[in-house]
Design a protein around this motif. Sequence first.
Motif, PDB file in Angstrom:
ATOM      1  N   SER A  53       0.808  -1.213   0.000  1.00 50.14           N
ATOM      2  CA  SER A  53       0.000   0.000   0.000  1.00 50.14           C
ATOM      3  C   SER A  53       0.846   1.270   0.000  1.00 50.14           C
ATOM      4  O   SER A  53       0.456   2.291  -0.574  1.00 50.14           O
ATOM      5  CB  SER A  53      -0.950   0.008   1.206  1.00 50.14           C
ATOM      6  OG  SER A  53      -0.222  -0.056   2.410  1.00 50.14           O
TER       7      SER A  53
ATOM      8  N   CYS B 260     -14.031  -2.155 -12.147  1.00 48.54           N
ATOM      9  CA  CYS B 260     -14.496  -1.210 -11.126  1.00 48.54           C
ATOM     10  C   CYS B 260     -15.903  -0.720 -11.439  1.00 48.54           C
ATOM     11  O   CYS B 260     -16.730  -0.548 -10.533  1.00 48.54           O
ATOM     12  CB  CYS B 260     -13.529  -0.023 -11.034  1.00 48.54           C
ATOM     13  SG  CYS B 260     -11.907  -0.436 -10.348  1.00 48.54           S
TER      14      CYS B 260
ATOM     15  N   ASP C  66     -13.633  -6.062  -7.661  1.00 50.32           N
ATOM     16  CA  ASP C  66     -12.323  -5.607  -7.203  1.00 50.32           C
ATOM     17  C   ASP C  66     -11.245  -6.155  -8.129  1.00 50.32           C
ATOM     18  O   ASP C  66     -11.038  -7.375  -8.171  1.00 50.32           O
ATOM     19  CB  ASP C  66     -12.090  -6.084  -5.773  1.00 50.32           C
ATOM     20  CG  ASP C  66     -10.847  -5.481  -5.139  1.00 50.32           C
ATOM     21  OD1 ASP C  66     -10.759  -5.541  -3.909  1.00 50.32           O
ATOM     22  OD2 ASP C  66      -9.964  -4.983  -5.867  1.00 50.32           O
TER      23      ASP C  66
ATOM     24  N   TYR D 251      -9.910   2.477  -9.364  1.00 42.44           N
ATOM     25  CA  TYR D 251      -9.776   1.515  -8.260  1.00 42.44           C
ATOM     26  C   TYR D 251      -9.976   2.204  -6.916  1.00 42.44           C
ATOM     27  O   TYR D 251     -10.667   1.679  -6.034  1.00 42.44           O
ATOM     28  CB  TYR D 251      -8.396   0.857  -8.328  1.00 42.44           C
ATOM     29  CG  TYR D 251      -8.095  -0.063  -7.170  1.00 42.44           C
ATOM     30  CD1 TYR D 251      -8.817  -1.239  -6.987  1.00 42.44           C
ATOM     31  CD2 TYR D 251      -7.089   0.239  -6.258  1.00 42.44           C
ATOM     32  CE1 TYR D 251      -8.543  -2.093  -5.934  1.00 42.44           C
ATOM     33  CE2 TYR D 251      -6.808  -0.610  -5.205  1.00 42.44           C
ATOM     34  CZ  TYR D 251      -7.528  -1.769  -5.041  1.00 42.44           C
ATOM     35  OH  TYR D 251      -7.264  -2.616  -3.992  1.00 42.44           O
ATOM     36  N   GLN D 252      -9.394   3.389  -6.753  1.00 42.56           N
ATOM     37  CA  GLN D 252      -9.550   4.100  -5.492  1.00 42.56           C
ATOM     38  C   GLN D 252     -10.999   4.500  -5.263  1.00 42.56           C
ATOM     39  O   GLN D 252     -11.501   4.477  -4.135  1.00 42.56           O
ATOM     40  CB  GLN D 252      -8.647   5.339  -5.477  1.00 42.56           C
ATOM     41  CG  GLN D 252      -8.455   5.961  -4.097  1.00 42.56           C
ATOM     42  CD  GLN D 252      -7.785   4.991  -3.128  1.00 42.56           C
ATOM     43  OE1 GLN D 252      -6.815   4.313  -3.478  1.00 42.56           O
ATOM     44  NE2 GLN D 252      -8.300   4.904  -1.919  1.00 42.56           N
TER      45      GLN D 252
ATOM     46  N   LEU E 189     -13.577   2.779  -6.276  1.00 46.64           N
ATOM     47  CA  LEU E 189     -14.232   1.547  -5.837  1.00 46.64           C
ATOM     48  C   LEU E 189     -13.992   1.316  -4.351  1.00 46.64           C
ATOM     49  O   LEU E 189     -14.908   0.978  -3.597  1.00 46.64           O
ATOM     50  CB  LEU E 189     -13.687   0.374  -6.650  1.00 46.64           C
ATOM     51  CG  LEU E 189     -14.176  -1.020  -6.264  1.00 46.64           C
ATOM     52  CD1 LEU E 189     -15.558  -1.281  -6.863  1.00 46.64           C
ATOM     53  CD2 LEU E 189     -13.201  -2.087  -6.740  1.00 46.64           C
ATOM     54  N   LYS E 190     -12.740   1.514  -3.905  1.00 48.28           N
ATOM     55  CA  LYS E 190     -12.408   1.279  -2.508  1.00 48.28           C
ATOM     56  C   LYS E 190     -13.077   2.302  -1.591  1.00 48.28           C
ATOM     57  O   LYS E 190     -13.590   1.964  -0.525  1.00 48.28           O
ATOM     58  CB  LYS E 190     -10.891   1.343  -2.296  1.00 48.28           C
ATOM     59  CG  LYS E 190     -10.073   0.472  -3.231  1.00 48.28           C
ATOM     60  CD  LYS E 190     -10.594  -0.935  -3.370  1.00 48.28           C
ATOM     61  CE  LYS E 190     -10.365  -1.765  -2.129  1.00 48.28           C
ATOM     62  NZ  LYS E 190     -10.807  -3.170  -2.335  1.00 48.28           N
ATOM     63  N   ASN E 191     -13.077   3.563  -2.014  1.00 48.63           N
ATOM     64  CA  ASN E 191     -13.637   4.618  -1.156  1.00 48.63           C
ATOM     65  C   ASN E 191     -15.150   4.516  -1.011  1.00 48.63           C
ATOM     66  O   ASN E 191     -15.703   4.776   0.063  1.00 48.63           O
ATOM     67  CB  ASN E 191     -13.276   5.998  -1.712  1.00 48.63           C
ATOM     68  CG  ASN E 191     -11.801   6.330  -1.556  1.00 48.63           C
ATOM     69  OD1 ASN E 191     -11.046   5.611  -0.904  1.00 48.63           O
ATOM     70  ND2 ASN E 191     -11.375   7.422  -2.172  1.00 48.63           N
TER      71      ASN E 191
ATOM     72  N   GLY F  23     -17.005   1.726  -1.771  1.00 44.63           N
ATOM     73  CA  GLY F  23     -17.467   0.384  -1.431  1.00 44.63           C
ATOM     74  C   GLY F  23     -18.546  -0.123  -2.359  1.00 44.63           C
ATOM     75  O   GLY F  23     -19.329  -0.999  -2.002  1.00 44.63           O
TER      76      GLY F  23
ATOM     77  N   THR G 274     -13.389  -9.066  -1.287  1.00 42.29           N
ATOM     78  CA  THR G 274     -13.026  -8.309  -0.103  1.00 42.29           C
ATOM     79  C   THR G 274     -11.912  -7.351  -0.461  1.00 42.29           C
ATOM     80  O   THR G 274     -11.028  -7.674  -1.224  1.00 42.29           O
ATOM     81  CB  THR G 274     -12.531  -9.259   0.996  1.00 42.29           C
ATOM     82  OG1 THR G 274     -13.564 -10.213   1.246  1.00 42.29           O
ATOM     83  CG2 THR G 274     -12.211  -8.497   2.269  1.00 42.29           C
ATOM     84  N   ALA G 275     -11.982  -6.151   0.070  1.00 35.28           N
ATOM     85  CA  ALA G 275     -10.992  -5.144  -0.278  1.00 35.28           C
ATOM     86  C   ALA G 275      -9.588  -5.652  -0.014  1.00 35.28           C
ATOM     87  O   ALA G 275      -9.260  -6.079   1.065  1.00 35.28           O
ATOM     88  CB  ALA G 275     -11.241  -3.883   0.552  1.00 35.28           C
TER      89      ALA G 275
ATOM     90  N   LEU H  59      -6.127  -4.044  -0.575  1.00 38.38           N
ATOM     91  CA  LEU H  59      -5.284  -2.946  -1.004  1.00 38.38           C
ATOM     92  C   LEU H  59      -3.857  -3.441  -0.957  1.00 38.38           C
ATOM     93  O   LEU H  59      -3.132  -3.256   0.002  1.00 38.38           O
ATOM     94  CB  LEU H  59      -5.468  -1.735  -0.081  1.00 38.38           C
ATOM     95  CG  LEU H  59      -4.715  -0.486  -0.524  1.00 38.38           C
ATOM     96  CD1 LEU H  59      -5.126  -0.095  -1.935  1.00 38.38           C
ATOM     97  CD2 LEU H  59      -4.966   0.647   0.437  1.00 38.38           C
TER      98      LEU H  59
END
Length: 421
Positions: free
Chosen positions: A72, A278, A283, A332-333, A335-337, A339, A393-394, A396
């Motif tokens: 990360s 995404c 993921d 991608y970010q 998607l992560k931010n 959820g 599942t996330a 990173l």
Amino acid sequence: ANYASAQLTAKLQENGRYQYIYTSDATFAYDEEIPQLAIYTVNDPLAGAIKPDPKPEPEPDEPTNEAVLVDSAAYNTLFGTIAGSYAGTSEEWKALELAAAGRASSIDVTTLVANAKAVNGSPETTNLQRFILALTAVGKTEEAAALVQTMATSDISTTYVNGQAFALLSYESGAYDVPANALETEAELVAKLLSAQQASGGWTWKGAAEGDDPDTTAMVITALASRVSDASVKAAVDKGLEALRAMQHEDGGFRASGDAVDGPINVSSTSCVVVALCALGADPAASMVTESGATPLSALLSQATSDLSGFIYNGAANDLATEQGFRALVAYQGLKNTGAAYNIYTQAKLGQAGLPAEKQEEESAPAPADKPVVDKKALAKTGDGSAPFAAGTAVLALGALAAGIVATRRMRVSDELSLRR
């Protein structure tokens, strides 16, 4: 079928007791004694039934592979360094990416608008679509609407498959109604994309049977991502994903059609796939995992420069590869931010895809004049719970960042790369 007709047609009698048997042996005698045969009564069909052993879970078609982990710290450095180098940009794709990352205040919006007006007379390929998406991302919707009108009434804007895909994304990026004099409605654009799908499931740049192109296939999937509630669209997207999986290499990445089969992957093709995943809510660090544990995201990050300042192409740092690689990182970010499914092209105006620390800093600072107001309703238009891939599942994580790739790859013409995207 060999039993007496009376046995086949007689009605079951209440309180009667019956034996139910099954055999595939033609020599089986009905009056043969069978131990532990289940006995049922009509008024209590489960009484005395013998419960069979649980059916074993079917073996998966392919082994479950474990995705490689991501560093990360290296990821954050790469993301932040590229974003910082784009400060003051007026280029359309870079502007879209910075807006999505919550850095709209560092964009030269004045020059971006001027460039957009200048290109209004050149609707070739995706010229108009790029500026529509960028202008929408920075809140210049009136200027974008003027380009929408030109795009909708110019057949050359949607001659090729990528133009059709980005036309759909342009309409979806803002509250842009299809003009009454448009040559094609959104439904007609969708129909054209579905009809252009190859028997193999992929799409090609010009719609000809020239071999599946991962870039174009991923672009079409991205454009159709918000419409997968439609059964025909979902079927096409599912088939497109299967085609992408068939085009994936063991290192997790992709190379465009026409590239040497044994050549290395390229950032452009791999980035397109990351963006598409995404947009579907999948993921890219946990989907399409190869036997080696590589994923589209780990493959992309393996193409970072040794100093984590950008991405490489043909063995050397390359501006186009860096821009397209950064677009995938921002997607991608996002998607992560959030959820949830994140489509960078339609959600860039929301500024949700910055690194967490940047996001907090941006929110605490006064909003710049050119920063668009967050439109929460726009989120409802993107993504769908029935996406073909379940978001993993996330994770990173970043695989080992390679210092470079072998330089034996046949050089592609950079103009063709620009035209496709």
